[in-house]
Design an enzyme around this catalytic site. Structure first.
Site, short mmCIF file in Angstrom:
data_model
loop_
_atom_site.label_atom_id
_atom_site.label_comp_id
_atom_site.label_asym_id
_atom_site.label_seq_id
_atom_site.Cartn_x
_atom_site.Cartn_y
_atom_site.Cartn_z
N GLN A 1 0.82 -1.22 0.00
CA GLN A 1 0.00 0.00 0.00
C GLN A 1 0.86 1.27 0.00
O GLN A 1 0.36 2.35 -0.28
CB GLN A 1 -0.95 -0.01 1.20
CG GLN A 1 -0.26 0.10 2.55
CD GLN A 1 -1.21 -0.04 3.72
OE1 GLN A 1 -1.76 -1.13 3.95
NE2 GLN A 1 -1.41 1.03 4.47
N CYS B 1 -5.26 0.44 3.59
CA CYS B 1 -5.39 -0.97 3.95
C CYS B 1 -6.83 -1.44 3.82
O CYS B 1 -7.09 -2.59 3.42
CB CYS B 1 -4.90 -1.20 5.36
SG CYS B 1 -5.70 -0.14 6.59
N HIS C 1 -6.25 -1.35 11.59
CA HIS C 1 -5.65 -1.82 10.34
C HIS C 1 -6.51 -2.96 9.75
O HIS C 1 -6.94 -3.85 10.49
CB HIS C 1 -4.23 -2.31 10.62
CG HIS C 1 -3.49 -2.74 9.41
ND1 HIS C 1 -3.34 -1.95 8.29
CD2 HIS C 1 -2.83 -3.90 9.11
CE1 HIS C 1 -2.63 -2.60 7.39
NE2 HIS C 1 -2.32 -3.79 7.85
#
Lengths: 81, 214
Positions: free
Chosen positions: B19, B25, B162
């Site tokens: 990323q 994410c 995340h």
């Protein structure tokens, strides 16, 4: 060695180097703590990687971009399922 | 349930991506699940556009972060077709949404579920086997320093920050673990993967888990 391995271009005499160096030193202190919990061979290991010259704040800001939203508790499979 | 299961063995998981310095994410995990379920359904595994989700999922903030639930909801409600990565390549920055004509081919989702599986990770294993790779949200603060092995400590539940993709599990060894694909490139962790102990909701892996249906 870190700069070479991870292709960092900042110069030794620069302000950025000083900042990154401090983050790197703090990371090594963290690694000692993180590795002190488990001794099993399969356990997670912590150490120097491509994020070691980032402060924890920088790391969070740049790489941890998910917003948590509460989900309903799984109530088991239905009879049909 | 099998003792060990890995969607990579069925050629249903695309390679690990990076990323870069962009908080996308949430888009990588959602797109990863969709392309896997598409392949499980009999189509050829192809990488779909993460940038399309980053740019066009207007309720999220692109590289400044987003919610997997909101992204999936947007995909479901708009029936937006995801085009391939090569048609809409990843730029690691938020750009203006590029629209494609209705006739343009792509992959749309029909539905998705999101559940809290805390205390029920065995049922979560069942969902993985039954439906395909799962989108999950974790606390990944300590992952800044992760090199490999099975994570059992140093992260919390209910402080998730995340998004990742759960592609399998292994319960054959002393420590059962989830096999998780991350989006930080192959130089991180176990060639881009991280293993998390099953049971105890380690890193909050069971807090918010989504399965997609095409």
């Amino acid at each position: 060695a870190f700069r070479k391995q991870f292709h960092r271009t900042y110069e030794v005499s620069s302000e950025e180097f000083s900042r990154r160096h401090l983050s790197f030193q703090r990371a090594t202190i963290r690694h000692t703590y993180l590795n002190s919990f488990s001794t099993e061979t399969q356990s997670a290991k912590y150490g120097i990687n491509q994020f070691s010259d980032l402060s924890q704040e920088e790391f969070r800001d740049l790489y941890l971009g998910a917003v948590y939203e509460r989900a309903p508790l799984f109530s088991g499979l239905s009879v049909k399922e | 349930l099998p003792d060990k299961f890995d969607w990579r063995d069925k050629a249903a998981v695309a390679p690990v991506q990076d990323q870069q310095a962009c908080g996308s994410c949430w888009a990588f995990s959602v797109v990863g699940a969709i392309q896997s379920v598409h392949a499980i359904g009999g189509s050829q595994l192809e990488q779909l556009s993460v940038q399309q989700v980053v740019d066009c999922s207007y309720q999220n903030a692109g590289c400044n972060g987003g919610s997997t639930t909101r992204a999936l909801n947007w995909l479901k409600q708009t029936r937006m077709k995801l085009v391939t990565q090569s048609e809409y390549p990843y730029k690691a920055k938020t750009e203006i949404c590029h629209f494609f004509s209705q006739s343009h081919s792509g992959v749309a989702i029909k539905n998705f579920t999101t559940h809290d599986f805390s205390g029920q990770e065995k049922a979560m294993m069942g969902q993985l086997v039954q439906y395909g790779p799962l989108v999950a949200i974790v606390d990944a603060v300590s992952w800044q320093d992760y090199l490999g092995g099975i994570i059992q400590h140093h992260c919390s539940s209910q402080w998730s920050n995340h998004a990742i993709l759960i592609v399998g599990y292994d319960t054959t060894g002393d420590i059962p673990y989830w096999i998780v694909q991350n989006s930080w490139g192959t130089r991180w962790g176990n060639e881009g993967y991280v293993y998390i102990k099953i049971g105890g909701n380690i890193c909050g892996i069971a807090d918010s888990v989504a399965a997609v249906f095409l």
